[in-house]
Enzyme design. Structure first.
Site, mmCIF file in Angstrom:
data_model
loop_
_atom_site.group_PDB
_atom_site.id
_atom_site.type_symbol
_atom_site.label_atom_id
_atom_site.label_comp_id
_atom_site.label_asym_id
_atom_site.label_seq_id
_atom_site.Cartn_x
_atom_site.Cartn_y
_atom_site.Cartn_z
ATOM 1 N N ARG A 187 118.087 -6.656 2.841
ATOM 2 C CA ARG A 187 118.919 -6.763 4.024
ATOM 3 C C ARG A 187 120.319 -6.190 3.831
ATOM 4 N NH1 ARG A 187 119.031 -8.702 8.685
ATOM 5 N NH2 ARG A 187 121.039 -9.093 9.650
ATOM 6 N N CYS B 159 114.858 -11.181 2.539
ATOM 7 C CA CYS B 159 114.245 -12.513 2.594
ATOM 8 C C CYS B 159 113.668 -12.817 3.969
ATOM 9 C CB CYS B 159 115.279 -13.585 2.265
ATOM 10 S SG CYS B 159 115.574 -13.788 0.511
#
Length: 421
Positions: free
Chosen positions: A92, A116
């Site tokens: 991310r 995640c």
């Protein structure tokens, strides 16, 4: 993809040295894009996410050397405006190169991010902020394209939620908007944001207010090379402190900034753990069954969401009932079902988990669902009776440097087993 085999029943004792903060290193590496001269970063953890960011920097024209925990970054070629999808999808934090590339070259195209799987983490806050700073944004076929269209003199960006990623992304981009004054209201206040501000200012930026909810950035024309040391990882420190307490052991956690963990320390002490702060070291001792406590996660300086799963594993054997309220990532309870497989008594309703302490957990086959959940299962395995096998364990190597060695040196019995073909 392998698994961790944990023999339960160990009492953790000894010393552990905390690495540099991954969550500080990644945005600082992205901010190095603002500079043509060599940037030297020290105390950088050797983690999968850091290696992904290294690959991204190399792919867009930077020379990167990484030896021990020292990282050297310098622009070598013209900066590429596009980042390969196969890199961005892995993490991310890679999305935070969009603004820096666009402010350097006028345009950037980056895939929507991965990382995640703990619920929806929209990038809308980033994109709305970039629009206010003079960028046009186009989202198409899983990619985001940002083009610099108009110069601004002054703009205030009020974040709907104090998002760490958006705060870092916008302040980094604004730092090179020459002549512009950008104010971020309702900014995240995490120590990693203060570290980013300090780094950018060392390069010649003009940012103030990091650590408060109002950050003011005065854009400059050019950045200069710098040598900078990354702050210690407060989440790694918290994880080892919880693990030592859960095992009813005693240990010394070194290279910690205690000011970054005040709320967390208070909760540990409420459970009965004895903490002693010695400069940048923390001594912890816990010899009895923990007392149940209520925990509510909130943006910094509240209790960190990144320590909630580990705290839940600890409280699963507490005396009494603990109520854990998750206010940051509403769906961050993927570890609950796995802890229940080990005998934990936990019920979830919305963003609240009721943890009824049991005497003992039992070893079981479980699966890591994200970085911190996997750390929680490792702690649970250490304190359980019998053997725990944690599959899908690669998550943990994204956030904990030398995790097996560090736990083993404290006395944990952990083995990494490669998956058989």
């Amino acid at each position: 993809m392998g698994k961790l085999v944990v023999q339960g029943g160990a009492v953790l004792e000894g010393e552990v040295e905390i690495s540099g903060s991954k969550n500080a290193a990644l945005p600082i590496m992205a901010a190095a894009i603002l500079c043509d001269e060599e940037v030297i970063l020290k105390n950088v953890p050797r983690l999968q996410d850091v290696f992904v960011m290294i690959d991204i920097l190399r792919s867009i024209g930077f020379r990167v050397e990484f030896e021990e925990n020292e990282l050297k970054i310098k622009r070598e070629n013209d900066i590429s405006q596009e980042v390969p999808y196969e890199l961005v999808r892995k993490m991310r934090a890679s999305f935070n190169v969009l603004g820096p590339i666009a402010v350097r070259t006028g345009r950037a195209k980056v895939a929507l991010p991965g990382g995640c799987s703990i619920g929806v983490r929209p990038v809308d806050f980033h994109l709305e902020g970039l629009k206010k700073m003079g960028f046009s944004i186009k989202v198409e076929h899983g990619f985001v394209e940002a083009c610099f269209e108009r110069r601004i003199d002054y703009v205030t960006i009020t974040l709907p939620f104090p998002s760490v990623g958006a705060t870092e992304h916008l302040m980094t981009t604004a730092a090179l908007l020459k002549g512009a004054r950008v104010v971020i209201e309702n900014a995240a206040m995490e120590p990693e944001i203060v570290d980013l501000q300090n780094f950018i200012n060392r390069m010649g930026g003009h940012i103030e207010g990091a650590g408060t909810s109002r950050i003011v950035i005065e854009g400059v024309e050019k950045m200069q090379g710098v040598e900078y040391s990354i702050i210690p990882d407060r989440i790694e420190a918290g994880t080892y402190l919880v693990a030592i307490a859960a095992s009813r052991g005693k240990g010394l956690v070194k290279n910690v900034n205690p000011d970054h963990l005040t709320n967390f320390f208070e909760k540990l002490e409420e459970t009965g753990a004895k903490l002693k702060v010695l400069g940048n070291e923390v001594e912890i001792e816990m010899r009895e069954r923990p007392k149940a406590v209520d925990v509510t996660t909130n943006p910094y300086p509240g209790f960190p969401t990144d320590l909630q799963p580990q705290m839940m594993a600890y409280l699963s054997t507490a005396s009494g009932v603990s109520v854990i309220t998750e206010n940051v990532f509403k769906t961050r309870f993927l570890h609950v079902d796995e802890l229940k497989r080990m005998g934990a008594d936990i019920e979830v309703s919305g963003n609240v988990a009721i943890v009824k302490g049991v005497e003992k957990l039992s070893g079981a086959p479980v699966e890591g669902t994200d970085l911190r959940a996997t750390a929680a299962l490792l702690i649970a395995g250490i304190i359980a009776d019998g053997v725990t096998e944690i599959s899908n364990v690669e998550h943990i190597f994204r956030g904990y440097e030398d995790v097996i060695d560090k736990f083993s040196e404290l006395g944990a019995k952990i083995e990494y087993v490669e998956k058989e073909n």
